[in-house]
Design a protein around this motif. Sequence first.
Motif, PDB file in Angstrom:
ATOM      1  N   TRP A 197      59.320  29.677   9.911  1.00 15.52           N
ATOM      2  CA  TRP A 197      59.159  30.713  10.898  1.00 15.52           C
ATOM      3  C   TRP A 197      57.874  31.553  10.682  1.00 15.52           C
ATOM      4  CZ3 TRP A 197      62.506  31.024  15.097  1.00 15.52           C
ATOM      5  CH2 TRP A 197      63.836  30.238  15.020  1.00 15.52           C
ATOM      6  N   LEU A 198      56.954  31.952  11.545  1.00 19.27           N
ATOM      7  CA  LEU A 198      55.759  32.607  11.319  1.00 19.27           C
ATOM      8  C   LEU A 198      55.975  34.112  11.200  1.00 19.27           C
ATOM      9  CD1 LEU A 198      52.732  32.516  11.090  1.00 19.27           C
ATOM     10  CD2 LEU A 198      52.623  32.378  13.633  1.00 19.27           C
ATOM     11  N   LEU A 199      55.606  34.861  10.050  1.00 16.10           N
ATOM     12  CA  LEU A 199      55.852  36.104  10.048  1.00 16.10           C
ATOM     13  C   LEU A 199      54.529  37.056  10.346  1.00 16.10           C
ATOM     14  CD1 LEU A 199      58.125  35.564   6.890  1.00 16.10           C
ATOM     15  CD2 LEU A 199      59.023  36.196   9.145  1.00 16.10           C
ATOM     16  N   GLU A 200      53.619  36.207   9.449  1.00 13.54           N
ATOM     17  CA  GLU A 200      52.367  37.224   9.661  1.00 13.54           C
ATOM     18  C   GLU A 200      51.034  36.049   9.960  1.00 13.54           C
ATOM     19  OE1 GLU A 200      51.520  39.566   6.217  1.00 13.54           O
ATOM     20  OE2 GLU A 200      53.310  40.987   6.569  1.00 13.54           O
ATOM     21  N   LEU A 201      50.282  36.531  10.720  1.00 14.91           N
ATOM     22  CA  LEU A 201      49.031  35.832  10.786  1.00 14.91           C
ATOM     23  C   LEU A 201      47.748  36.607  10.254  1.00 14.91           C
ATOM     24  CD1 LEU A 201      47.756  33.395  12.592  1.00 14.91           C
ATOM     25  CD2 LEU A 201      47.507  35.061  14.367  1.00 14.91           C
ATOM     26  N   ASN A 202      47.117  35.918   9.366  1.00 20.05           N
ATOM     27  CA  ASN A 202      46.004  36.937   8.796  1.00 20.05           C
ATOM     28  C   ASN A 202      46.453  38.311   8.286  1.00 20.05           C
ATOM     29  OD1 ASN A 202      44.202  34.655   9.163  1.00 20.05           O
ATOM     30  ND2 ASN A 202      43.625  35.395  11.170  1.00 20.05           N
ATOM     31  N   GLY A 203      47.491  38.358   7.869  1.00 21.26           N
ATOM     32  CA  GLY A 203      47.890  39.685   7.123  1.00 21.26           C
ATOM     33  C   GLY A 203      48.638  40.577   8.306  1.00 21.26           C
ATOM     34  N   ALA A 204      48.713  40.161   9.404  1.00 18.13           N
ATOM     35  CA  ALA A 204      49.139  41.313  10.573  1.00 18.13           C
ATOM     36  C   ALA A 204      50.501  40.747  11.090  1.00 18.13           C
ATOM     37  CB  ALA A 204      48.331  41.403  11.786  1.00 18.13           C
ATOM     38  N   SER A 205      51.749  41.460  11.184  1.00 11.68           N
ATOM     39  CA  SER A 205      52.896  40.986  11.586  1.00 11.68           C
ATOM     40  C   SER A 205      52.877  40.322  12.870  1.00 11.68           C
ATOM     41  CB  SER A 205      53.652  42.064  11.472  1.00 11.68           C
ATOM     42  OG  SER A 205      54.907  41.760  12.189  1.00 11.68           O
ATOM     43  N   VAL A 206      53.582  39.260  13.266  1.00 12.90           N
ATOM     44  CA  VAL A 206      53.359  38.705  14.563  1.00 12.90           C
ATOM     45  C   VAL A 206      54.569  39.356  15.298  1.00 12.90           C
ATOM     46  CG1 VAL A 206      52.151  36.793  13.996  1.00 12.90           C
ATOM     47  CG2 VAL A 206      54.670  36.720  13.975  1.00 12.90           C
ATOM     48  N   ARG A 207      55.300  40.213  14.978  1.00 19.00           N
ATOM     49  CA  ARG A 207      56.648  40.627  15.716  1.00 19.00           C
ATOM     50  C   ARG A 207      56.292  41.082  17.047  1.00 19.00           C
ATOM     51  NH1 ARG A 207      60.072  43.908  10.935  1.00 19.00           N
ATOM     52  NH2 ARG A 207      60.948  44.684  12.831  1.00 19.00           N
ATOM     53  N   SER A 208      55.417  41.716  17.292  1.00 15.29           N
ATOM     54  CA  SER A 208      55.100  42.316  18.470  1.00 15.29           C
ATOM     55  C   SER A 208      54.274  41.352  19.498  1.00 15.29           C
ATOM     56  CB  SER A 208      54.430  43.630  18.634  1.00 15.29           C
ATOM     57  OG  SER A 208      53.212  43.465  18.056  1.00 15.29           O
ATOM     58  N   TYR A 209      53.989  40.079  18.975  1.00 12.85           N
ATOM     59  CA  TYR A 209      53.153  39.164  19.844  1.00 12.85           C
ATOM     60  C   TYR A 209      53.830  38.431  20.954  1.00 12.85           C
ATOM     61  CZ  TYR A 209      49.315  39.775  16.379  1.00 12.85           C
ATOM     62  OH  TYR A 209      48.278  40.148  15.246  1.00 12.85           O
ATOM     63  N   SER A 210      53.150  38.143  22.033  1.00 16.95           N
ATOM     64  CA  SER A 210      53.489  37.381  23.004  1.00 16.95           C
ATOM     65  C   SER A 210      52.990  35.882  22.513  1.00 16.95           C
ATOM     66  CB  SER A 210      53.270  37.634  24.366  1.00 16.95           C
ATOM     67  OG  SER A 210      51.700  37.436  24.381  1.00 16.95           O
ATOM     68  N   HIS A 211      53.424  34.775  23.077  1.00 16.83           N
ATOM     69  CA  HIS A 211      52.685  33.577  22.955  1.00 16.83           C
ATOM     70  C   HIS A 211      51.341  33.394  23.321  1.00 16.83           C
ATOM     71  CE1 HIS A 211      55.828  30.619  21.852  1.00 16.83           C
ATOM     72  NE2 HIS A 211      56.579  31.424  22.258  1.00 16.83           N
ATOM     73  N   ALA A 212      51.022  34.196  24.371  1.00 17.10           N
ATOM     74  CA  ALA A 212      49.539  34.096  24.761  1.00 17.10           C
ATOM     75  C   ALA A 212      48.676  35.126  23.644  1.00 17.10           C
ATOM     76  CB  ALA A 212      49.427  34.877  26.080  1.00 17.10           C
ATOM     77  N   GLN A 213      49.096  36.148  23.289  1.00 17.70           N
ATOM     78  CA  GLN A 213      48.583  36.941  22.220  1.00 17.70           C
ATOM     79  C   GLN A 213      48.607  36.100  20.974  1.00 17.70           C
ATOM     80  OE1 GLN A 213      51.091  40.272  22.476  1.00 17.70           O
ATOM     81  NE2 GLN A 213      49.295  41.854  22.472  1.00 17.70           N
ATOM     82  N   LEU A 214      49.549  35.130  20.614  1.00 13.21           N
ATOM     83  CA  LEU A 214      49.391  34.405  19.411  1.00 13.21           C
ATOM     84  C   LEU A 214      48.322  33.465  19.547  1.00 13.21           C
ATOM     85  CD1 LEU A 214      50.659  34.129  16.416  1.00 13.21           C
ATOM     86  CD2 LEU A 214      52.237  32.471  17.487  1.00 13.21           C
ATOM     87  N   ALA A 215      48.493  32.711  20.537  1.00 17.80           N
ATOM     88  CA  ALA A 215      47.243  31.873  20.938  1.00 17.80           C
ATOM     89  C   ALA A 215      45.870  32.292  20.774  1.00 17.80           C
ATOM     90  CB  ALA A 215      47.611  31.116  22.246  1.00 17.80           C
ATOM     91  N   ARG A 216      45.757  33.474  21.232  1.00 18.68           N
ATOM     92  CA  ARG A 216      44.469  34.036  21.226  1.00 18.68           C
ATOM     93  C   ARG A 216      44.041  34.605  19.949  1.00 18.68           C
ATOM     94  NH1 ARG A 216      45.242  37.632  25.087  1.00 18.68           N
ATOM     95  NH2 ARG A 216      45.464  39.574  23.976  1.00 18.68           N
ATOM     96  N   LYS A 217      44.967  35.112  19.019  1.00 19.20           N
ATOM     97  CA  LYS A 217      44.389  35.496  17.573  1.00 19.20           C
ATOM     98  C   LYS A 217      44.387  34.179  16.795  1.00 19.20           C
ATOM     99  CE  LYS A 217      45.792  39.801  17.428  1.00 19.20           C
ATOM    100  NZ  LYS A 217      44.680  41.188  17.449  1.00 19.20           N
ATOM    101  N   LEU A 218      45.081  33.059  17.186  1.00 15.82           N
ATOM    102  CA  LEU A 218      44.650  31.829  16.424  1.00 15.82           C
ATOM    103  C   LEU A 218      43.306  31.373  16.725  1.00 15.82           C
ATOM    104  CD1 LEU A 218      48.138  29.820  16.549  1.00 15.82           C
ATOM    105  CD2 LEU A 218      46.793  30.241  14.561  1.00 15.82           C
TER     106      LEU A 218
END
Length: 353
Positions: A197-218
């Motif tokens: 399970w993914l908890l953080e991306l580059n030091g920021a929590s992903v708890r509030s991310y939608s799929h689209a936001q996560l894809a953009r951050k990646l």
Amino acid sequence: AAMKQTKGLEGDKKSIIKFEFNPKDGIDNPALSLAEDTDGEAVGEPRFYLLSKGSAETFGFCLHEELGCWGHIIRQVELGGLAQRRGLQDGDRLLQVNGHFVDHMDHRRVVQKIKASGNQVLLAVLDSDSYEAAKALGRDLSQMLPADIRPRLCHITRDKSGFGFNVSGPEGVKGTFQLSVRQDGPAERAGVPPGSWLLELNGASVRSYSHAQLARKLKQSGSKVTLLVASSAVEEFYRLRGLRVTAALADTSWLPFKVRELHMVKGPAGYGFLLKEDDCSSGATGQFLWDVDVGLPAEQAGMKEGDRLLAVNGESIEGLDHQQTVLRIRAHDDQVTLLVIDPAGDEFYQSVG
């Protein structure tokens, strides 16, 4: 937290303590422990506590070694202190620090482990009666604890076909992302467990991310990305106890950035380095190592100009000023062990919190 005791179904011997809590203060919950009556030889379950303090505070307990007693004993639990608020009891025996089994370890090493943990530590304890009973029965206490309870920090460099993982999650639900990992791809080589399970991306929590936001951050990450991930077993371990998984508890052994331990014996011309106070990239103040003399003990131990000092003789210097740090280094006349990190590693850890 409001506590309700509910009796289970008839014939079920477990009494379940239910904690109702506000997810925002999830971290403030006492650990969940299920008391189980096994016929005659009741040995309770280990309890887990995540203690998070400010740098000026203490955890609010002492660790003792006592004659005629086995184990590392929790004593002097301060009234109203952090340990007491979480539920640590006088006489509890410490079994684990940040996922490392410590019952068999030398007492000083265990105290150092807690100090080196900084402002957050995850402890596993067993009440004193259960501990004595388990010891008397000759039980292996490490068998009572889950094997791996640490999330992982993984740093992935993409190849021509990408980072080597796919993200899936329930439609329309934010913050819940499970990773499938391509065999022999960059993510697997970086230590991402399959199905984690993914908890953080580059030091920021992903708890509030939608799929689209996560894809953009990646996408914005470019060629490198750092993930905090928890295997299904680890994720379940924290969820069942109402504890929050944090990067501070992570297993960092998969990362390319390593802290270094320098052991130096003072020569006739001293150690051969200067300690300077300066601002870190995070804005905090740090102690840095400069003017490393060629051929003297510091250089021979592997010190590099610009290294930041993290700990002296196994104790974190977080919160100490320049003078106090110098006194720590001089505490033993003729030798010292320093834990340091180079600027690239330092910047990396700051960036992932």
